[in-house]
Design an enzyme around this catalytic site. Structure first.
Site, PDB file in Angstrom:
ATOM      1  CB  CYS B  80     -14.470  36.735  -2.067  1.00  0.00           C
ATOM      2  SG  CYS B  80     -16.041  36.294  -2.833  1.00  0.00           S
ATOM      3  CG  HIS B 337     -18.824  39.089   1.074  1.00  0.00           C
ATOM      4  ND1 HIS B 337     -17.710  39.793   0.683  1.00  0.00           N
ATOM      5  CD2 HIS B 337     -18.683  37.844   0.555  1.00  0.00           C
ATOM      6  CE1 HIS B 337     -16.928  38.999  -0.043  1.00  0.00           C
ATOM      7  NE2 HIS B 337     -17.499  37.817  -0.149  1.00  0.00           N
TER       8      HIS B 337
END
Lengths: 482, 392
Positions: B80, B337
């Site tokens: 991430c 995200h």
């Protein structure tokens, strides 16, 4: 003289019964959790049997079950590996018959008598599936039992075994099917069950001169409580000698059932008692055992045994939850996750010690314990000086946890735990057999071998954390025991 | 070790509208973000000398969609924090002097996976504990920290939930000022407090949306940057720390903080010459994939004392008009995200805040802005902390 030297048992935590919404039975029965099967229950029974004892001397494992995951591939090897037995032992599955439990015990005792097996294990484990709502579903139960056999320190010795075969399609499960089938009720009872038992008792009388009046305890397999009562009456078994079959709270645990009753009998028996075990399935076995003086002065090993496991229970809240566990209720309705591919057989084989045996390592230099195995010590950075150490059975406590409500549709919420062992190791594991309202940081937890992500035809297993069973001991048993 | 301070300039950035972009594929998103960055930098793409793109299998996407002429392109993957690491690699390429102008870009198409949340189908070769950790939902991993934080510092469950809810409410309010955010709707405290659980103790509003989006930056050496614009933004420091799964193995790991955050922030502060982050940072972007991350991150990057962040949250310290505004664009919570692009998206907000082009979200008198991105699961992460500042 060869005989039984020790034993252990396992009963799943969950029960179907009056406290289960939508359950139509009058009795209570044990039921394997969604992540349990005959393999995992066999592992639990072996662990109970070997608790507090060395496993280095075990030289044979006989696994009896009618409900193993593979039709080609041995299951005993998996149970032996998960319980950290030596690789250099005799392993076999004894399957296909409800008599597999007593047959396996007889084979192991014969091998012990012949001197070929010194410390053998016989484990019987079953989780048979009846059609939803059927009498089978109500009468069956799930559980397992393990006997250690050998010579020299027997708690019970085998005096006689007689068997009768009966070729009959009374209760059976065709290859490729998941549910047991049966022929018409009266045929099964008269031409199968009662006929075989009568024949084996005649054989026993012919061989030993003994009748059902000559024993201190009699274990009688029966498919259900009605047939148990009918057989007791017709065979003239004295009620005072009859072992409680636990059909009102355990259920018929298949090929493990007679041996689980035997375990209960041995837990209660004193020295010098004779026990008759009557088992049924494609014929019948009559096994006569006699307890020795040693049964009274076995050292306590801290294992739970049959009664300890039976006392701990948690009702399944809703019958539909059970249907989900057994895959009888579509799990696809709320899928949020992709279908998972199977694990790599090569990777599983390579990592067997950490995955199946749950072994970490201990640093030779600083004694730090770590899981999974590392090449460089996490505490002192020493390289390649590590000794394998198994963490199953080591005391541990819950450090932190979370409860996942979205990852699946079974066993929601899925509880993720970080557990710290007293020996310094830490592991991140799923938690099973939990009451979500009773989970607390610092609570004691144990390890339990369970089904994990399966796919590609590989039934996969891994260890989970689990609260101590004693948290779930029901009031009435606790009072009775006290 | 030399500092990267003032050796790399950002001359343009672009971000796509983040959302359920059923209309766009990865290459569409890369094109959209790059086009905005080219326009922002007023650059002709033929002047770009090298590229870095997020995602292991993404290497060939960049030249294909932008028709860059056989320039070197490398794929960068770091979970991430991929977007932050794409930027870091591009910055190092400029700082080395090997290239004068570099493009860094990434796009995420989470919505094509057919799952809610990150597709965690797993690698068949991963077995045992690692398989269990990787084959399942993500929120449960971060929820472990919320449970332990509450226990460790003695907060009640209600105090924890209220703190997390206030963070969600703040980010939703900020998101209304960002037309590119996925969620542009304020929520009430009660909405967050009463939301269904995703991974106890985290509820629906404690979790960001995994969603589609892209982001792009054009980096140049400061000398070259002057040819393109006066208000370029300078990199003041970049820290990266990668964990070794300590939290899964060692009882020393507390589950009340992320050591990678602390180390990455310290590296960035050392390079930037920041000694007092509370008074030297004007604006901060934290990787709030979950509200508990933002809570712990305040303490990890040194803008809240250990165990005290809930008190600062209660006082509005991190709100738009607070002492240090955090996640002025709505954070991951509201912008979403889009995994490989997220770190770049964080940097884009920092870039605009430093440049003074953040529009209605502009924080007054911004000097240093910190952008943080963090990837990983239970007990092991990669964190990148980047500090941006104005040219002198």
């Amino acid at each position: 003289m060869a005989g039984i030297t020790d034993f252990g048992a396992y009963v799943p935590l969950h029960r179907l019964g009056p406290a289960t919404d939508g359950w139509s039975g009058n009795n209570e029965r044990s039921v394997a959790n969604f992540d349990e099967d005959s393999i995992t229950m066999a592992v639990a029974a072996v662990e109970d049997c070997l608790k507090g004892q060395s496993r280095a001397d075990v030289d044979a494992l006989y696994l009896a079950s009618t409900s193993l995951p593979y039709q080609e591939k041995q299951a005993a090897t998996l149970v032996a590996t998960a319980t950290d037995l030596s690789d250099d032992i005799f392993t076999t599955d004894v399957s296909h018959s409800l008599r597999s439990g007593t047959l396996a015990l007889a084979m192991a005792l014969d091998a012990a008598a012949a001197g070929r097996v010194q410390g053998g294990l016989v484990v019987a484990s079953d989780s048979r599936l009846g059609p939803a709502g059927s009498d089978f579903e109500k009468a069956t139960g799930d559980g397992s039992v393990c006997f250690q056999v050998g010579s020299g320190n027997e708690i019970a010795t085998l005096e006689t075994l007689v068997s009768a075969a009966n070729e009959i399609n009374d209760v059976w499960r065709p290859a490729g099917e998941t549910m047991i089938r049966s022929w018409e009720d009266r045929f099964v009872q008269q031409e199968g069950y009662l006929d075989s038992l009568q024949r084996v008792l005649e054989l026993l009388k012919k061989k030993t001169g003994k009748t059902v009046d000559d024993f201190d305890r009699i274990v009688l397999y029966a498919p259900d409580s009605r047939r148990h009562a009918e057989a007791t009456r017709l065979l003239g078994i004295p009620r005072a000698k009859l072992q409680d079959p636990m059909l009102d709270r355990l259920g018929n645990t298949g090929c493990a059932f007679a041996l689980m009753q035997l375990a209960a009998a041995l837990e209660a028996a004193g020295p010098g008692e004779s026990i008759l075990v009557l088992n049924y399935g494609d014929g019948a076995d009559a096994m006569v055992l006699r307890t020795t003086d040693r049964i009274a002065d076995r050292p306590a090993r801290g294992n739970r045994g049959l009664q300890g496991h039976l006392a701990a229970c948690l009702p399944v809240g809703n019958y539909s939850e059970y249907l989900k566990w057994r895959g009888l209720f579509s799990e696809d309705s709320g899928v949020r996750r992709p279908n998972l591919s199977g694990p790599s057989a090569a990777a599983l084989h390579r990592e067997q010690d950490q995955v199946l045996r749950f072994k970490g390592v201990q640093c030779d230099a600083c004694q730090a314990v770590m899981y999974p195995p590392q090449r460089i010590c996490i505490a002192c950075s020493a390289r390649d000086g590590m000794t394998p150490i198994r963490l199953v059975g080591e005391p541990a406590k819950l450090f932190t946890y979370s409860m996942d409500y979205i990852a699946g549709t079974t066993d929601v919420p899925l509880v993720l735990t970080v557990i710290d062992f007293d020996n310094g190791a830490r592991a991140v594991l799923m938690m099973t057999d939990r009451d979500v309202d009773a989970i607390k940081i610092d609570m004691p937890v144990e390890l339990s071998f369970r089904l994990a992500r399966s796919g590609g035809g590989i039934t996969n297993y891994y260890w989970k954390s689990m609260p101590a069973r004693e948290l779930f001991v029901r009031e009435r048993e606790a009072v009775a025991a006290g | 070790m030399e500092s990267i301070k003032d050796k790399v300039a950002i001359i343009g950035m672009g971000t796509t509208k983040v959302g359920e972009r059923w209309d766009a594929g990865v290459e569409d998103l890369l094109y959209e973000a790059a086009s905005e960055a080219f326009a922002d930098a007023k650059i002709d793409p033929s002047e770009i000398e090298a590229g870095y793109v997020g995602g292991l299998s993404a290497t060939h996407t960049l030249n294909r969609v932008l028709k860059l002429n056989y320039i070197p392109v490398s794929g960068v993957e770091n979970a991430c924090s991929t977007g932050g690491d794409v930027f870091r690699n591009g910055a190092m390429a400029i700082a080395s002097g090997m290239y004068d102008i570099v493009i860094v870009a990434a796009a995420g198409k989470q919505k094509d996976a057919g799952t809610t949340g990150i597709d965690m189908a797993g690698d068949p070769s991963t077995v045992g504990m690692e398989a269990m950790i990787h084959n399942g939902s993500v929120p449960r991993h971060f929820a472990l920290y919320a449970t332990r934080y509450m226990h460790h510092y003695g907060y009640s469950f209600d105090e924890l939930k209220l703190t997390l809810a206030k963070i969600a409410v703040k980010n939703h309010k900020n998101g209304t000022l960002n037309p590119k955010a996925h969620f542009q709707k304020e929520i009430k405290l009660e909405d967050a407090l009463n939301a269904p659980y995703i991974a106890w103790p985290l509820g629906l509003y404690d979790c960001c949306a995994n969603i589609d989006g892209g982001a792009c930056a054009i980096l140049a050496s400061p000398e070259v940057a002057k040819r393109y614009r006066d208000d370029y933004v300078l990199v003041k420091g970049i820290g990266l720390s990668s964990g070794w799964r300590e939290g899964r193995m060692s009882q020393k790991y507390s589950f009340t903080m992320f050591p990678e955050n602390v180390k990455a922030a310290q590296q960035a502060y050392d390079q930037a010459g920041i000694t007092d982050p509370v008074n030297e940072l004007s604006h901060v972007q934290l990787h709030d994939a979950f509200t508990v991350n933002e809570l712990v991150d305040y303490e990890d990057v040194g803008i809240a004392p250990r165990g005290k962040a809930p008190h600062l949250v209660k006082d509005g310290y991190f709100e738009m008009d607070g002492k240090i505004p955090v996640n002025t664009d709505g954070g991951l919570k509201c912008t979403g995200h889009p995994v490989p692009a997220t770190g770049l998206k964080q940097l884009a907000e920092s870039y605009h805040q430093v440049q003074g082009t953040a529009g209605p979200r502009q924080v007054k008198n911004v000097r240093y802005s910190l952008a943080h991105s963090q990837g990983g699961l239970t007990g092991s992460f990669s964190t990148i902390v980047t500090v941006l500042g104005p040219r002198d």
